[in-house]
Design a protein around this motif. Sequence first.
Motif, mmCIF file in Angstrom:
data_model
loop_
_atom_site.group_PDB
_atom_site.id
_atom_site.type_symbol
_atom_site.label_atom_id
_atom_site.label_comp_id
_atom_site.label_asym_id
_atom_site.label_seq_id
_atom_site.Cartn_x
_atom_site.Cartn_y
_atom_site.Cartn_z
ATOM 1 N N TRP A 48 36.009 38.106 32.714
ATOM 2 C CA TRP A 48 37.012 37.916 31.665
ATOM 3 C C TRP A 48 38.414 37.963 32.260
ATOM 4 O O TRP A 48 38.720 38.839 33.081
ATOM 5 N N THR A 74 31.359 41.856 35.049
ATOM 6 C CA THR A 74 30.114 42.620 34.960
ATOM 7 C C THR A 74 29.052 41.831 35.692
ATOM 8 O O THR A 74 29.232 40.653 35.995
ATOM 9 N N GLY A 75 27.916 42.465 35.961
ATOM 10 C CA GLY A 75 26.850 41.816 36.695
ATOM 11 C C GLY A 75 26.903 42.194 38.153
ATOM 12 O O GLY A 75 27.554 43.178 38.528
ATOM 13 N N LEU A 121 33.542 33.348 32.904
ATOM 14 C CA LEU A 121 32.228 33.109 33.499
ATOM 15 C C LEU A 121 31.183 33.792 32.622
ATOM 16 O O LEU A 121 31.335 34.955 32.258
ATOM 17 N N LEU A 122 30.126 33.038 32.275
ATOM 18 C CA LEU A 122 29.105 33.586 31.377
ATOM 19 C C LEU A 122 27.748 33.591 32.072
ATOM 20 O O LEU A 122 27.183 32.531 32.354
ATOM 21 N N ASP A 123 27.276 34.776 32.339
ATOM 22 C CA ASP A 123 25.921 34.950 32.883
ATOM 23 C C ASP A 123 25.586 33.953 33.984
ATOM 24 O O ASP A 123 24.625 33.199 33.879
ATOM 25 N N ASN A 144 23.613 37.629 36.585
ATOM 26 C CA ASN A 144 24.309 37.769 35.298
ATOM 27 C C ASN A 144 25.780 38.103 35.472
ATOM 28 O O ASN A 144 26.293 39.063 34.905
ATOM 29 N N GLY A 184 32.274 27.661 31.756
ATOM 30 C CA GLY A 184 31.988 29.009 32.249
ATOM 31 C C GLY A 184 30.521 29.301 32.506
ATOM 32 O O GLY A 184 30.181 30.394 32.948
ATOM 33 N N ARG A 185 29.659 28.350 32.195
ATOM 34 C CA ARG A 185 28.232 28.566 32.469
ATOM 35 C C ARG A 185 27.785 27.692 33.627
ATOM 36 O O ARG A 185 28.283 26.587 33.800
ATOM 37 N N HIS A 200 36.775 34.741 28.157
ATOM 38 C CA HIS A 200 35.503 34.865 28.863
ATOM 39 C C HIS A 200 35.329 33.638 29.763
ATOM 40 O O HIS A 200 34.968 32.566 29.296
ATOM 41 N N ASN A 213 29.485 37.970 34.819
ATOM 42 C CA ASN A 213 30.429 37.633 33.744
ATOM 43 C C ASN A 213 31.828 38.000 34.193
ATOM 44 O O ASN A 213 32.012 38.983 34.908
#
Lengths: 250, 281
Positions: free
Chosen positions: A12, A62-63, A19-21, A8, A221-222, A17, A10
């Motif tokens: 910013w 995060t992650g 990179l997403l998860d 996960n 980003g996904r 944002h 992420n």
Amino acid sequence: MTIIKTNNLNLWYKKFHALLDVNIPIEKNSITSIIGPSGCGKSTLLRTLNRMNDLIEGIRMTGEILIENKNILLPGTDLVSLRKNVGMVFQRPNPFPLSVYKNITFGLEIHNIKSNDTLDNIVENSLKSVLLWDELKDKLKSHALNLTLEQQQRLCIARLIPVKPQILLMDEPCSALDPIATGRIEELMFELKKNYTIVVVTHNMAQAARVSDDTGFMLLGRLVEFNKTSKIFTNPEKKETEDYITGRYG
Amino acid sequence: MNSKLTQKIAFSFLFLCALITIAPVLLIVVIIVVNGISAISWDFLTTSPTNGMRSGGIFPAIVGTFYLAAGATVISLPLGVMGGIYLSEYSKDNFFTRILKLGIVNLAGVPSIVYGLFGLSLFVIYLKLGASLVSGCLTLAIMALPAIITATDAALSSVPQSFREVSLSLGATKWQTIRHAVLPHALPGIITGTVLSNARITGETAPILFTVAAFYLPHLPGSVLDQVMALPYHLYVISTQIPGISKSTTYGTALVLIAFTLSLNLFGIIIRTHLRRQKKW
Ligand SMILES: Nc1ncnc2c1ncn2[C@@H]1O[C@H](COP(=O)(O)OP(=O)(O)OP(=O)(O)O)[C@@H](O)[C@H]1O
Ligand SMILES: [Mg+2]
């Protein structure tokens, strides 16, 4: 065996944002390619793996990123040993404006690495492992910027070797090279795979299909799809992936 | 008008402008050489002035100027380079930094007499160093600083960002990166900037007037707390305060001063071309 795994993840850039998860597993001693349209976050993802993004102001993550089961995003992570372990090859060949020899010994100098090997031997072995020794053994003192772009890019890979990384990150390593030079760098990547884990970002889908074992497709980003390269290119699961590899996006 | 003719006129005009800018310099050099060369002799360069400075040589002034140039460089180079490194590599682009840069640019434009008075009040009087070699060197060093900081900042900024990225990606710390991957490539610019700025300040009279220069001191300094004679001030003294001095002595002194400054400049340029030849990107 998985050597890198993100959980996960992420990222910013200030409010953006990027990179997403992202959950990506990277196999040891394999080549993993990351493909996707421009601006989807490929370079960003790659640069999280050696925390080069830290240099950018206003970045937040995060992650988890586990490298050999150690989360490198934890505060107090030793960036020096992380970056020794995870080397990086850039899009434009960027040797220092020094001799071939000095380019290779740069890492040793920085890390004050003492070894039983003589410097000459280390230089020789590094050049051999990028298949450059025969071409350059009489030109060790010559200026690195006088080499061809392909030789420069190989030299940039050779420069990593004395520092003994396990993982090599390559961000579009062939985009400044012609097709023949590209082919030869790809051969080199096959060769390096025996001893290193390679993660390569590429715009060249044929290249991803040729060199990599696994492929990840990113969009906005996904990480849309991640699978064996053969599977991605013949029978993708997601429609977006299929659209991209059949050329329906940029 | 025919375009070839226009072009010819434009070229001639530009050539004339170039000529006008260098003509005064050439003229000054020629006049000084013609009038001063007869005074130059081994004795003139290696003996002290005698007979109320009307005869004899200018040895103490040459040595004094040399000491001042060397001392000012020793003090200003490390300070200036470190300041430049801070500005280029460490400072964030914020209000404080912009004020700092503005201050440095303005310092470069402060008249030299102001530096002289500053040196007088801070080093000579407040720190009780008196009129001495050390006060003079410090004053000249402060005057040289803005140019050195600016040259260092510019030289570091012109080193491609990719050098820093590569070095950091190899696990180097920020300081190692600056020390091994950036500074060596900025060196030609830093050295040239330093030498050129110090060549300029060694010719200045105002900053040494109250801080170090002796009117007449026919021997060499015994310590850094002694006064010294210096070429620019000596020249000023003999051309304004000593009636009946021969023209060739004054011009000879001027010639030595100019030669001193020009050879420093030349030295800087040679180092730059030499180091430039090794770098290409
Ligand atoms: N330093 C930065 N500050 C703000 N936004 C950034 C920064 N770097 C990248 N971005 C944004 O993040 C997104 C992903 O960028 P990234 O460079 O990872 O894309 P990419 O997939 O590598 O693209 P390309 O194929 O063009 O190299 C883009 O929208 C980009 O504009
Ligand atoms: Mg990119």
